[in-house]
Design a protein around this motif. Structure first.
Motif, PDB file in Angstrom:
ATOM      1  N   PRO A  15      31.719 -61.776  22.914  1.00 49.45           N
ATOM      2  CA  PRO A  15      30.385 -61.574  23.473  1.00 49.45           C
ATOM      3  C   PRO A  15      29.345 -61.310  22.393  1.00 49.45           C
ATOM      4  O   PRO A  15      29.681 -60.978  21.251  1.00 49.45           O
ATOM      5  N   LEU A  39      27.606 -60.492  32.015  1.00 45.36           N
ATOM      6  CA  LEU A  39      28.156 -59.546  31.047  1.00 45.36           C
ATOM      7  C   LEU A  39      29.651 -59.782  30.829  1.00 45.36           C
ATOM      8  O   LEU A  39      30.349 -60.286  31.708  1.00 45.36           O
ATOM      9  N   CYS A  40      30.115 -59.424  29.659  1.00 45.72           N
ATOM     10  CA  CYS A  40      31.505 -59.635  29.266  1.00 45.72           C
ATOM     11  C   CYS A  40      32.437 -58.662  29.980  1.00 45.72           C
ATOM     12  O   CYS A  40      32.118 -57.488  30.152  1.00 45.72           O
ATOM     13  N   LYS A  88      21.006 -48.542  25.257  1.00 45.89           N
ATOM     14  CA  LYS A  88      22.275 -48.930  25.862  1.00 45.89           C
ATOM     15  C   LYS A  88      22.682 -50.297  25.320  1.00 45.89           C
ATOM     16  O   LYS A  88      21.862 -51.189  25.158  1.00 45.89           O
ATOM     17  N   ARG A  89      23.970 -50.438  25.053  1.00 42.25           N
ATOM     18  CA  ARG A  89      24.512 -51.694  24.535  1.00 42.25           C
ATOM     19  C   ARG A  89      24.964 -52.571  25.697  1.00 42.25           C
ATOM     20  O   ARG A  89      25.690 -52.117  26.588  1.00 42.25           O
ATOM     21  N   TYR A  90      24.567 -53.826  25.662  1.00 40.86           N
ATOM     22  CA  TYR A  90      24.964 -54.818  26.663  1.00 40.86           C
ATOM     23  C   TYR A  90      25.737 -55.917  25.945  1.00 40.86           C
ATOM     24  O   TYR A  90      25.299 -56.407  24.909  1.00 40.86           O
ATOM     25  N   SER A  91      26.882 -56.287  26.478  1.00 37.15           N
ATOM     26  CA  SER A  91      27.701 -57.344  25.891  1.00 37.15           C
ATOM     27  C   SER A  91      27.570 -58.585  26.751  1.00 37.15           C
ATOM     28  O   SER A  91      28.173 -58.688  27.825  1.00 37.15           O
ATOM     29  N   TRP A  92      26.783 -59.528  26.268  1.00 36.20           N
ATOM     30  CA  TRP A  92      26.507 -60.769  27.002  1.00 36.20           C
ATOM     31  C   TRP A  92      27.662 -61.741  26.790  1.00 36.20           C
ATOM     32  O   TRP A  92      28.038 -62.057  25.654  1.00 36.20           O
ATOM     33  N   ALA A 135      26.495 -58.811  21.358  1.00 34.64           N
ATOM     34  CA  ALA A 135      26.049 -57.440  21.627  1.00 34.64           C
ATOM     35  C   ALA A 135      24.525 -57.375  21.535  1.00 34.64           C
ATOM     36  O   ALA A 135      23.925 -57.946  20.624  1.00 34.64           O
ATOM     37  N   TYR A 136      23.928 -56.691  22.494  1.00 33.36           N
ATOM     38  CA  TYR A 136      22.485 -56.498  22.507  1.00 33.36           C
ATOM     39  C   TYR A 136      22.209 -55.041  22.864  1.00 33.36           C
ATOM     40  O   TYR A 136      22.752 -54.529  23.846  1.00 33.36           O
ATOM     41  N   VAL A 137      21.384 -54.369  22.073  1.00 32.07           N
ATOM     42  CA  VAL A 137      21.004 -52.988  22.346  1.00 32.07           C
ATOM     43  C   VAL A 137      19.549 -52.984  22.791  1.00 32.07           C
ATOM     44  O   VAL A 137      18.667 -53.464  22.067  1.00 32.07           O
TER      45      VAL A 137
END
Length: 79
Positions: free
Chosen positions: A47, A34-35, A19-23, A49-51
């Motif tokens: 942001p 999160l963004c 899952k992609r998280y946009s910090w 991006a972190y997967v």
């Protein structure tokens, strides 16, 4: 000094594999850490991006001073 530490305490997020998280890097998001897209209107930094590579609970930084983005490294304790 306890007010800033509480204000910028990390947020625990139960991450899901792939899952992609946009910090949020700008601090304008109402959905911290999160963004929510607020950077666009403010012309601020986009942001990060972190997967997630594994299922785990991670602590995301809210003070934006971490040396290990998007994760908290305790930098908020120095504010």
């Amino acid at each position: 000094m306890s007010e800033p530490i509480k204000k910028y305490s990390p947020v625990a997020i139960a991450m899901e594999v792939d899952k992609r998280y946009s910090w949020c890097t700008c601090g304008h998001s109402i959905n911290q850490p999160l963004c929510d897209g607020s950077h666009r209107a403010k012309k601020a930094t986009p942001p990060l991006a972190y997967v997630a590579t594994e299922e785990k609970t991670a602590y995301f930084c809210t003070c934006k001073l971490t040396k290990n983005p998007p994760f908290c490294d305790g930098s908020h304790k120095e504010i």
